[in-house]
Write a protein that holds these residues in place. Structure first.
Motif, PDB file in Angstrom:
ATOM      1  N   ALA A 270       2.682  -0.531 -13.459  1.00  0.00           N
ATOM      2  CA  ALA A 270       3.403  -0.437 -15.033  1.00  0.00           C
ATOM      3  C   ALA A 270       3.303   0.908 -15.654  1.00  0.00           C
ATOM      4  O   ALA A 270       3.137   0.718 -16.537  1.00  0.00           O
ATOM      5  N   ILE A 271       2.233   1.772 -14.008  1.00  0.00           N
ATOM      6  CA  ILE A 271       1.767   2.702 -15.272  1.00  0.00           C
ATOM      7  C   ILE A 271       3.553   3.628 -15.605  1.00  0.00           C
ATOM      8  O   ILE A 271       4.165   3.624 -14.730  1.00  0.00           O
ATOM      9  N   LEU A 272       3.328   4.729 -16.669  1.00  0.00           N
ATOM     10  CA  LEU A 272       4.551   5.443 -16.428  1.00  0.00           C
ATOM     11  C   LEU A 272       4.883   6.326 -15.974  1.00  0.00           C
ATOM     12  O   LEU A 272       6.443   6.177 -15.017  1.00  0.00           O
ATOM     13  N   ASP A 273       3.558   6.902 -14.961  1.00  0.00           N
ATOM     14  CA  ASP A 273       4.153   7.897 -14.361  1.00  0.00           C
ATOM     15  C   ASP A 273       3.918   7.429 -12.492  1.00  0.00           C
ATOM     16  O   ASP A 273       3.367   8.154 -12.146  1.00  0.00           O
ATOM     17  N   ASP A 274       3.493   6.776 -12.618  1.00  0.00           N
ATOM     18  CA  ASP A 274       3.264   6.124 -11.704  1.00  0.00           C
ATOM     19  C   ASP A 274       4.535   5.543 -10.602  1.00  0.00           C
ATOM     20  O   ASP A 274       5.359   4.554 -10.625  1.00  0.00           O
ATOM     21  N   ASN A 275       4.548   6.609  -9.529  1.00  0.00           N
ATOM     22  CA  ASN A 275       6.073   6.222  -7.939  1.00  0.00           C
ATOM     23  C   ASN A 275       5.912   4.691  -7.291  1.00  0.00           C
ATOM     24  O   ASN A 275       5.017   4.191  -7.019  1.00  0.00           O
ATOM     25  N   VAL A 276       6.954   4.667  -7.252  1.00  0.00           N
ATOM     26  CA  VAL A 276       7.116   2.803  -7.081  1.00  0.00           C
ATOM     27  C   VAL A 276       6.600   3.535  -5.714  1.00  0.00           C
ATOM     28  O   VAL A 276       6.908   4.916  -4.773  1.00  0.00           O
ATOM     29  N   LYS A 277       6.183   2.594  -4.654  1.00  0.00           N
ATOM     30  CA  LYS A 277       5.854   3.017  -2.978  1.00  0.00           C
ATOM     31  C   LYS A 277       6.730   2.073  -2.665  1.00  0.00           C
ATOM     32  O   LYS A 277       7.091   1.471  -2.388  1.00  0.00           O
ATOM     33  N   PHE A 278       7.270   2.375  -0.775  1.00  0.00           N
ATOM     34  CA  PHE A 278       7.744   2.066   0.061  1.00  0.00           C
ATOM     35  C   PHE A 278       7.250   1.995   1.322  1.00  0.00           C
ATOM     36  O   PHE A 278       7.148   3.247   1.773  1.00  0.00           O
ATOM     37  N   PHE A 279       6.381   1.315   2.130  1.00  0.00           N
ATOM     38  CA  PHE A 279       5.499   0.873   2.673  1.00  0.00           C
ATOM     39  C   PHE A 279       6.329   0.529   4.092  1.00  0.00           C
ATOM     40  O   PHE A 279       6.931  -0.825   3.757  1.00  0.00           O
ATOM     41  N   HIS A 280       7.105   1.312   5.085  1.00  0.00           N
ATOM     42  CA  HIS A 280       7.373   0.584   5.913  1.00  0.00           C
ATOM     43  C   HIS A 280       7.106  -0.038   7.424  1.00  0.00           C
ATOM     44  O   HIS A 280       5.811   0.075   7.776  1.00  0.00           O
ATOM     45  N   ASN A 281       7.142  -1.033   7.790  1.00  0.00           N
ATOM     46  CA  ASN A 281       6.800  -1.953   8.724  1.00  0.00           C
ATOM     47  C   ASN A 281       7.538  -1.151  10.230  1.00  0.00           C
ATOM     48  O   ASN A 281       8.539  -1.273  10.482  1.00  0.00           O
ATOM     49  N   ASN A 282       6.078  -0.716  11.104  1.00  0.00           N
ATOM     50  CA  ASN A 282       6.490  -0.132  11.751  1.00  0.00           C
ATOM     51  C   ASN A 282       7.160  -1.761  13.041  1.00  0.00           C
ATOM     52  O   ASN A 282       7.770  -0.237  14.689  1.00  0.00           O
ATOM     53  N   GLY A 283       6.993  -2.439  13.305  1.00  0.00           N
ATOM     54  CA  GLY A 283       6.391  -3.234  13.467  1.00  0.00           C
ATOM     55  C   GLY A 283       5.923  -2.676  15.408  1.00  0.00           C
ATOM     56  O   GLY A 283       5.530  -3.674  16.466  1.00  0.00           O
ATOM     57  N   ASP A 284       4.862  -2.424  15.249  1.00  0.00           N
ATOM     58  CA  ASP A 284       3.638  -2.419  16.163  1.00  0.00           C
ATOM     59  C   ASP A 284       2.080  -2.193  15.543  1.00  0.00           C
ATOM     60  O   ASP A 284       0.789  -2.399  15.842  1.00  0.00           O
ATOM     61  N   GLY A 285       1.895  -3.430  14.098  1.00  0.00           N
ATOM     62  CA  GLY A 285       0.456  -3.321  13.902  1.00  0.00           C
ATOM     63  C   GLY A 285       0.604  -2.873  12.854  1.00  0.00           C
ATOM     64  O   GLY A 285      -0.176  -2.124  12.071  1.00  0.00           O
ATOM     65  N   THR A 286       0.767  -2.035  12.496  1.00  0.00           N
ATOM     66  CA  THR A 286       0.845  -0.237  11.198  1.00  0.00           C
ATOM     67  C   THR A 286       1.552  -0.113  10.325  1.00  0.00           C
ATOM     68  O   THR A 286       2.928  -0.790  10.727  1.00  0.00           O
ATOM     69  N   PHE A 287       1.956  -0.015   9.306  1.00  0.00           N
ATOM     70  CA  PHE A 287       2.885   0.815   8.157  1.00  0.00           C
ATOM     71  C   PHE A 287       2.536   1.881   8.328  1.00  0.00           C
ATOM     72  O   PHE A 287       1.929   3.000   7.843  1.00  0.00           O
TER      73      PHE A 287
END
Length: 763
Positions: A270-287
């Motif tokens: 909800a921070i006015l200047d905080d960007n949405v984040k997109f975390f990709h699931n790499n399918g190997d236990g990491t993002f």
């Protein structure tokens, strides 16, 4: 800005923050804070960014970082102004530059003239004086400094988990020691200040022991910390995976945005200047953080975020409603983000005809006219008319609010689509802040147009005097959607901990669990279901923790009040008879403010993990999101991604009945394909537990647009499938499970890279 206005505004903000937020007591249809701005941009998100850049920071309570430099310059010119000094102290505390705030307030506390001033000592109608507020804010500030030093800068998976113990105990004890000293002083002065007694107990837990000066009569009996079901502990692994997204309260979408089979995360704040984040699931236990790669830079704010496939191209899109809880500063346009199918997103709000500047946090999608694409309900706050947008099938929408009967003017804080009468048409439940909720029955098409009727009174499901997140789910597996409606009321922060203190509770602040009577009416069975607690829910969702086929739920608890430090709550469904609190045993009792929730099998091992958004409404009240890894319960499951043909491509609204034998008992479970609750974002697919069943006798799918039923028999368990509308068989989908690459597992494998990953809190 003139000096007088600055002081007035800051004083107003200070008074507000002493209580429970002025924007909870809003008059309807307040003037937009941006009414006099001349916006030159013509595209999104540039329009939004220009609004924020050109607007006055004093119009919004949370823009502390922008207010402080202005106020500091004013104080330099008027150093004797104690009101301004007090306000600056508070702004620093709320900004997270807490020690600076403490320093400002200590100057006042150490000034005998200030402390003895009759105007400062005089109590208001609620029994509080300016001196009381000063002492209270100093106490909470020291407790917050302890959190910053121990739970943010040196976080582990036990940090701020209620009741605080083990590695959650603060190593740097001086701040919390000072908080204890100050709370004792406050309580001595006000013996019935129960909130301070609660915070004293939290401070003692964080300290690791009870200092001898704390009277035993002030200690909460640990027997009141109930644990009604022994749940194996879910380890919190978000920080290890780099998906903690520290920020204010926000939304969560758990979904496969690139169609590789693995569930990704989109997280907002909800921070006015905080960007949405997109975390990709790499399918190997990491993002991996794909925010920039996905061309999402510039997409700011969003107390909520909602995913769907609005254009039926097989790629999941998402929508950002904006302005929730921001009062006159909430007149911000939403964003419809089209998934381009190449790993990027485009803002198509204007092209789609969805530019709407009225404040909202509620956006829910369903195919209301059964034409094969999903339509949008946008629920507005502050008495503005809510909107129902019909999908035209060409990536544009038409507002049909008035003609459809969805033209009410309320303060919408939650909404959910469900088919309560099993007629195949999605009905709308809309919860309203400080007003009864509404249930609108979908009457189907009349002269080619969809129409809704308000049936709240006859259905008997208006909720409490003030409602918040809500959802439909069949909690007792009888084939009819039931309804959960949470309660919320400003100015009652203490009620969120009365249960733990053995104090009387206010029944008007209990949630409602409406059992569907199968005749168009509902009965509130919250008491029978064992959930009559004052759980101030800000976000929530439901899923099946233990894969037993009964739907459980997790509540994000809290309030914007800086002193609202209460555990989030997990409830396990006891075979549809009642719910059992397993917060403590499962490790779910995070004390930081909870918001959007997602139940999701991120590691594709068959059980549902839980991703939770944490954080409040100030920079000093931020926290890291959590991913609770499911330890497994040795029950069986099935996971199915559906694809509509005549129905909408994502199959939103499809009804699924599973029939199987569990330990010799034949039974059925009922689920609807959806994202879940009004403040959560489960993947839009079937995640179903079947207990000890070794085969599913029958899966019956009722498609939303046509009512067509596809039936699959003798389905093997513990597998992932695809199902296309009209297919005679399920298609196996070979998605490999993995283990999350936590720090412990990487170290065991000899990998010591990036071991210093943690968040540095603002000080």
């Amino acid at each position: 800005m003139k000096k007088g206005r600055i002081i007035f505004l800051v004083s107003a903000v200070a008074i507000v923050l002493m209580g429970s937020f002025v924007f909870f007591k809003m008059k309807l249809k307040a003037k937009s804070a941006y009414a006099n701005l001349k916006i030159e941009s013509t595209t999104m998100p540039e329009i939004y960014l220009e609004i924020i850049r050109e607007s006055d920071p004093f119009t919004l309570y949370g823009r502390n970082n922008e207010m402080i430099p202005i106020l500091e310059k004013r104080l330099e010119k008027d150093p004797a102004n104690q009101k301004l000094q007090f306000s600056l102290g508070l702004q620093h505390i709320f900004n997270g530059t807490t020690q600076k705030g403490i320093d400002y307030l200590l100057v006042l506390e150490n000034d005998p003239a200030y402390m003895s001033n009759a105007a400062n000592v005089k109590a208001n109608e609620k029994g509080w004086s300016k001196i009381d507020s000063l002492e209270s804010f100093l106490a909470i500030a020291y407790l917050r400094v302890g959190e910053q030093q121990n739970c943010l800068e040196n976080r582990n998976d036990a940090s701020c988990a209620f009741p605080i113990s083990g590695t959650g105990v603060h190593e740097m004890k001086k701040p919390v020691e000072e908080a204890i000293r100050r709370y004792l002083k406050i309580i001595e002065k006000k013996p019935k200040d129960y909130l301070s007694i609660w915070l004293l107990n939290i401070a003692c837990q964080a300290y690791g022991s009870v200092p001898p000066e704390v009277p035993k009569k002030l200690l909460i009996d640990e027997s009141l910390y109930k644990n009604e079901w022994e749940c194996p502990r879910f380890n919190e692994v978000a920080m290890d995976l780099g998906i903690e997204n520290t920020g204010w309260a926000g939304g969560v979408c758990a979904e496969d945005f690139d169609n590789d089979g693995y569930i990704d995360i989109i997280s907002s704040s909800a921070i006015l200047d905080d960007n949405v984040k997109f975390f990709h699931n790499n399918g190997d236990g990491t993002f991996t953080d794909y925010t920039e790669r996905a061309k999402l830079k510039g997409q700011m704010e969003g107390l909520n975020v909602v995913h769907m496939d609005y254009n039926n191209d097989g790629n999941m899109d998402f929508f950002i409603p904006r302005g929730g809880w921001k009062y006159e500063a909430g007149h911000l346009p939403p964003s419809l983000m089209r998934n381009n199918g190449d790993g990027t997103f485009s803002d198509v709000t204007i092209k789609a005809g969805l530019m709407n500047y009225n404040p909202t946090q509620s956006a829910e999608w369903a195919d209301v006219d059964k034409d094969g694409d999903v339509d949008l309900f946008l629920g507005h706050e502050m008495g503005y008319q809510s909107n129902l947008y019909l999908n035209n099938g060409d990536e544009t929408f038409t507002d049909i609010s008035h003609e459809s009967g969805i033209d009410f003017k309320l303060y919408i804080k939650g909404a959910s689509w469900g088919d309560y009468n099993n007629d195949g048409y999605p009905d709308l439940y809309a919860s309203s802040f400080q007003k009864p909720a509404r249930l609108y029955r979908n009457d189907g098409l009349k002269n080619g147009k969809v129409h809704f009727t308000d049936v709240t009174k006859e259905a008997g499901c208006s909720g409490t005097p003030s409602n918040f997140p809500c959802w439909w789910f069949d909690y007792n597996n009888d084939g009819y959607d039931d309804l959960y409606v949470s309660a919320y009321q400003p100015g009652y922060t203490i009620n969120s901990c009365r249960e733990f203190m053995g104090l009387p509770m206010d029944s008007t602040l209990f949630p409602c669990l409406y059992l569907n009577n199968k005749n168009g009416t509902f009965t509130n069975v919250a008491k029978q279901a064992n959930i009559q607690y004052e759980t101030f829910t800000m976000g929530c969702n439901f899923g099946d923790l233990d894969n037993d086929g009964w739907l459980d739920f997790y509540l994000g608890i809290g309030a914007p009040d800086y002193k609202a430090i209460f555990p989030n709550r997990m409830f396990r469904n006891n075979e549809g008879k009642n719910f059992q609190d397993c917060t403590i045993s499962g490790g779910f009792g995070q004390l930081q403010k909870g918001h959007a929730i997602a139940f999701c099998d991120f590691d594709m091992d068959g059980d549902q993990d839980v991703y939770a958004d944490f954080g409040g409404f100030y920079y000093g009240d931020i926290y890291e999101n959590a991913l609770y890894e499911n330890p497994g319960f040795n029950n069986n499951w099935v996971n199915i991604k559906f694809e509509g043909v005549k129905s909408n491509k994502a199959a939103i609204g499809a009804r699924v009945k599973l029939t199987f034998s569990d330990n010799g008992t034949k039974r059925s479970t009922y689920l609807t394909v959806s994202k879940g609750a009004s403040f959560g974002g489960n993947p839009i697919r079937l995640q179903a537990g079947v207990g000890k069943a070794t085969v599913i006798d029958e899966i019956e799918v009722t498609w939303p647009a046509t009512g067509q039923k596809d039936i699959y028999t003798n389905v093997a368990v513990n597998k992932i499938y695809k199902a296309k509308e009209g297919d005679k068989q399920l298609t196996p989908w070979e998605i490999k499970p993995f283990e999350f690459k936590t720090m412990e597992r990487r170290m065991a494998a000899g990998d010591t890279t990036n071991m210093d990953h943690h968040h540095m809190g603002t000080m």
